[in-house]
Design an enzyme around this catalytic site. Structure first.
Site, PDB file in Angstrom:
ATOM      1  N   TYR B 234       0.869  -1.191   0.000  1.00 29.71           N
ATOM      2  CA  TYR B 234       0.000   0.000   0.000  1.00 29.71           C
ATOM      3  C   TYR B 234       0.899   1.231   0.000  1.00 29.71           C
ATOM      4  CZ  TYR B 234       0.882  -0.320   5.040  1.00 29.71           C
ATOM      5  OH  TYR B 234       1.491  -0.428   6.267  1.00 29.71           O
ATOM      6  N   HIS B 238       5.727   3.417   4.972  1.00 32.99           N
ATOM      7  CA  HIS B 238       5.780   2.672   6.232  1.00 32.99           C
ATOM      8  C   HIS B 238       7.039   1.817   6.274  1.00 32.99           C
ATOM      9  CE1 HIS B 238       3.751   0.135   3.247  1.00 32.99           C
ATOM     10  NE2 HIS B 238       4.201  -0.917   3.901  1.00 32.99           N
TER      11      HIS B 238
END
Lengths: 301, 301
Positions: B234, B238
């Site tokens: 996604y 992160h």
């Protein structure tokens, strides 16, 4: 040795186990001498899987859980000595080296600064040269494994020998594994690479991507993974070449493996003559390795 | 659904298999509707391994080879429904999505130049933003999973939320898996990182290495692996934080994973304001991914 010998194995302790691979290594004794058993469950037997959950292959079945379209079962699976449930190796008598090899090894993340390299890593590397890499020189000299050479570029600076790794059976594509050993003897590892070595690294890349599909026509260049280990298992610079189907586990993980393309891209960013020598390099080290035992375990964290 | 239903499974083909993990996924039908069975052999049962090669646990044994101290055997292993030989999941009725999920996926090595990024990757990333990452914003907004937050740094530029990945049970150290989600919303992936983001990346590193051992005292900083995926699953930036015991397979392999320490080291080499935007990035892409199907599969090699 008759079959009864392994029945005399007395258990002492589990050395290591891997539930994902259904692997187990245990230590015990046979006739007062150390014995190691390495066992793993067998894979599914391809010709019979079409009968999975038919009564003859799967005699007992239990439904353990159900959620919407998902149904979980446990079952027994038919086996006999021709279709065994486990395969195992007994090492007997086993030495301390065997026991250590199969013992679970804790790992540490090392942040090797240029200073730590000089203090700890370089003396260790120096101790690993000479007779320990004679086998590499035997290949480069054509005194061993000559018939296994897949491709050779004899240029003393940018040349290398490409040959199958001993792990590969030379047939199964999912375990396709070659090794490129450079001709020059002054490069021990990633740490020694700088911008002057770009022609060597690019030659390995382009030659391997060109030659391998010529010799294995079902392999295309975009199915090959070229990478370097740091720390490597021997200190003569070499590049691993595997098929994308090959599952390399730890040997392919970040913290051990460096993609050749990325090493080239990093060197291309650097000023002329610069290289990894000036960089902190982070990597995973097993606590059973010499570099940990004789080196980094003595460093205050 | 009674137990007899799974007996009605008729085999069509193997979707994928992994001999190393003793894993198998097969497609078939039950009552004219598609059915997928995912099966794997069970791991060795810890309490009984002390009896391995005793007649009650291993009734039949054959010696298949011997070389010096190495003896190879095959054997059958005792099982019953309480100690089953396999565990399996039946998905029924199965959709095309289920079938694709368990089908073997060919992979390609992509060499993404800055031009290919603009042409192919960026439009794909743009299509993956908005509602598809609303779940990340729900965490950052404290409207979901608030009780799972392990650590939060609210700085809008260098801050992040650290929380357990859903794959982790929060107990087993060998599968320790946290995720650091950055507060800022303008970073989609590795490609967007440049030297101005060094304070953010260094803050994630130092905070995670400090906070995790405070909350899990048996974990030391040198047992943690911090890494980034490219391509990520996604597109909100992160960092993955796992224990060195965790075996991440493909998700940890070069060609997918980038060690945070190495990304920091690379950015530190670059001139002020430079970053990965100008670099060719090499990575592995599955042929079932949208980025391959809608993008790179159309590029002439």
């Amino acid at each position: 040795m008759d079959l009864e010998t392994i029945r005399k194995f007395t258990f002492q302790r589990i050395l290591s186990e891997d539930p994902k691979n259904k692997f187990l290594a245990i230590l015990g004794e046979i006739q007062d001498q150390p014995a190691v058993i390495i066992a793993e469950k067998t894979a599914f037997d391809n010709p019979t899987v079409s009968e999975l959950f038919q009564p003859n292959l799967t005699p007992d079945v239990t439904l353990t859980e159900r959620n919407d379209v998902y149904h979980s079962y446990t079952a027994t699976i038919a086996q006999d000595i021709a279709k065994p449930g486990i395969k195992a190796t007994l090492i007997w008598p086993a030495t301390q080296t065997h026991i250590r090899k199969y013992s679970k090894q804790a790992r540490r993340m090392i942040r090797e600064t240029p200073e730590l390299y000089q203090q700890i890593t370089l003396p260790y590397i120096t101790s690993q040269l000479g007779p320990r890499i004679q086998w590499v020189y035997n290949i480069l000299n054509h005194t061993a494994e000559t018939d296994r050479i897949v491709y050779e570029d004899t240029d003393p600076n940018t040349g290398f020998i490409l040959l199958p790794d001993l792990k590969w059976d030379r047939v199964t594509l999912s375990s396709f594994y070659l090794m490129a050993l450079v001709n020059r003897r002054d490069l021990h590892s990633l740490h020694d690479l700088n911008t002057t070595h770009l022609p060597l690294l690019k030659n390995i890349r382009s030659s391997a991507l060109r030659e391998i599909p010529l010799q294995w026509p079902t392999v295309s260049p975009d199915q090959l993974r070229l990478y370097i280990h740091y720390q490597p298992s021997y200190y003569h610079f070499h590049v691993h070449v595997t098929h994308l189907e090959y599952e390399g586990g730890d040997g392919m993980a970040v913290g051990r493996a460096w993609l050749l393309d990325d090493v080239i891209a990093q060197l291309e960013e650097m000023a002329e003559g610069r290289g990894f020598e000036g960089r902190t390099i982070t990597y995973v080290l097993g606590e059973e390795s010499g570099l940990w035992k004789e080196g980094f375990s003595n460093v205050k964290g």
